[in-house]
Design a protein around this motif. Structure first.
Motif, PDB file in Angstrom:
ATOM      1  N   LEU A 148       0.848  -1.188   0.000  1.00 24.00           N
ATOM      2  CA  LEU A 148       0.000   0.000   0.000  1.00 24.00           C
ATOM      3  C   LEU A 148       0.886   1.240   0.000  1.00 24.00           C
ATOM      4  O   LEU A 148       1.859   1.325   0.751  1.00 24.00           O
ATOM      5  N   ILE A 149       0.532   2.238  -0.851  1.00 18.53           N
ATOM      6  CA  ILE A 149       1.329   3.451  -0.998  1.00 18.53           C
ATOM      7  C   ILE A 149       0.403   4.683  -0.995  1.00 18.53           C
ATOM      8  O   ILE A 149      -0.482   4.763  -1.854  1.00 18.53           O
ATOM      9  N   PRO A 150       0.615   5.664  -0.114  1.00 22.63           N
ATOM     10  CA  PRO A 150       1.497   5.577   1.041  1.00 22.63           C
ATOM     11  C   PRO A 150       0.952   4.593   2.072  1.00 22.63           C
ATOM     12  O   PRO A 150      -0.238   4.281   2.079  1.00 22.63           O
ATOM     13  N   ALA A 151       1.841   4.128   2.927  1.00 25.63           N
ATOM     14  CA  ALA A 151       1.427   3.216   3.985  1.00 25.63           C
ATOM     15  C   ALA A 151       0.473   3.934   4.940  1.00 25.63           C
ATOM     16  O   ALA A 151       0.465   5.169   5.022  1.00 25.63           O
ATOM     17  N   VAL A 152      -0.305   3.157   5.672  1.00 21.48           N
ATOM     18  CA  VAL A 152      -1.280   3.742   6.593  1.00 21.48           C
ATOM     19  C   VAL A 152      -0.870   3.554   8.046  1.00 21.48           C
ATOM     20  O   VAL A 152      -1.582   3.977   8.956  1.00 21.48           O
ATOM     21  N   THR A 172      12.259   2.310  -4.588  1.00 21.22           N
ATOM     22  CA  THR A 172      11.792   3.495  -3.907  1.00 21.22           C
ATOM     23  C   THR A 172      11.613   3.232  -2.421  1.00 21.22           C
ATOM     24  O   THR A 172      11.774   2.106  -1.959  1.00 21.22           O
ATOM     25  N   THR A 173      11.296   4.273  -1.675  1.00 22.24           N
ATOM     26  CA  THR A 173      10.972   4.163  -0.259  1.00 22.24           C
ATOM     27  C   THR A 173       9.486   4.482  -0.082  1.00 22.24           C
ATOM     28  O   THR A 173       9.005   5.501  -0.602  1.00 22.24           O
ATOM     29  N   VAL A 174       8.774   3.640   0.627  1.00 23.77           N
ATOM     30  CA  VAL A 174       7.335   3.827   0.813  1.00 23.77           C
ATOM     31  C   VAL A 174       7.095   4.815   1.950  1.00 23.77           C
ATOM     32  O   VAL A 174       7.514   4.567   3.093  1.00 23.77           O
ATOM     33  N   PRO A 175       6.422   5.923   1.685  1.00 23.33           N
ATOM     34  CA  PRO A 175       6.121   6.900   2.749  1.00 23.33           C
ATOM     35  C   PRO A 175       4.903   6.462   3.562  1.00 23.33           C
ATOM     36  O   PRO A 175       4.243   5.471   3.227  1.00 23.33           O
ATOM     37  N   VAL A 176       4.597   7.192   4.602  1.00 19.97           N
ATOM     38  CA  VAL A 176       3.383   6.952   5.385  1.00 19.97           C
ATOM     39  C   VAL A 176       2.566   8.236   5.381  1.00 19.97           C
ATOM     40  O   VAL A 176       3.116   9.327   5.335  1.00 19.97           O
TER      41      VAL A 176
END
Length: 253
Positions: free
Chosen positions: A178-182, A248-252
């Protein structure tokens, strides 16, 4: 979609923390296996605390499979959850039909993701083609829970390495991110934002002593390592050229 929260019987503060965040979400509490009471003689490289963590997740998967729901959400009790979580679990219509698992949190490490597609609340999902640490928040399908029970018997890796391994495709796993993470784990959130409240028991058992190996076994191990590097290089080329994977890096958020 049912939500299962994995929580040690003695950790009422963590349970209260989760109840505050899930105020409008009903959930099933799964009693976690206590690593401090787990057999001390664990087989390397796993500690008894890592074994207990994995056993706790396996117990939650079994509870899920006892019902008839097509998907379920699994949460550890040291999470910080962002707005939008309720919309994600309100319906599973957005979950990719072939998914064994969907990772809902992030560890802020570099990962390989496939083509993205939009889902609920302005978020996206993409195939996860690399290891991504943390087993704190994820969805499983019934097929996914059954497959993970097979792959973790006997246990060989920590829970997060088992759920989101380095070469998921080779194991026949279809994992999405999931992008962005929750959500993120407590120790990843800065203290001035309310994080770093809960300590971890994962290292209470101390470091695992490495086993002494004979010259022949070291030679075999080195050969396996080199062969693995060749395989990983081929996999990386395939992911980039054929599957158009991005690193990439997954944001929140």
């Amino acid at each position: 979609m049912k939500v299962y929260v994995i929580n040690l019987d003695r950790d009422w503060d963590r349970l209260a923390h989760m109840r505050r965040q899930l105020e409008d979400v009903s959930f099933v509490r799964v009693s976690a296996v206590d690593g401090s009471k787990y057999p001390e003689k664990a087989k390397p490289p796993l500690t008894r605390f890592e074994l207990a963590c994995l056993a706790s997740h396996r117990d939650a998967w079994r509870v899920f499979l006892c019902g008839s729901d097509p998907h379920a959400c699994f949460l550890e009790d040291d999470l910080h959850i962002w707005p939008g979580f309720e919309a994600l679990i309100d319906s599973d219509a957005w979950v990719p039909p072939d998914a064994h698992a969907v990772k809902l949190d992030t560890y802020f490490q570099r990962v390989r993701l496939g083509v993205r597609r939009p889902v609920v609340g302005g978020r996206e999902v993409a195939r996860l083609y690399s290891r991504h640490e943390s087993s704190a928040a994820y969805l499983l399908s019934r097929a996914g829970a059954e497959r993970y029970l097979e792959l973790t018997d006997p246990p060989a890796l920590p829970a997060d390495y088992s759920l989101f391994p380095k070469n998921a495709r080779r194991l026949g796993l279809r994992i999405y991110q999931l992008i962005p993470a929750v959500a993120i784990q407590d120790h990843l959130r800065p203290a001035d934002e309310g994080g770093q409240t809960f300590s971890t028991a994962m290292n209470v058992g101390g470091p695992v002593r490495p086993r002494r190996r004979s010259p022949f076994s070291r030679l075999v191990r080195e050969g396996s390592r080199l062969a693995g590097q060749v395989g990983e290089t081929k996999e990386a080329i395939y992911l980039k050229t054929v599957l158009k994977a991005e690193t990439t890096t997954v944001p929140v958020g």
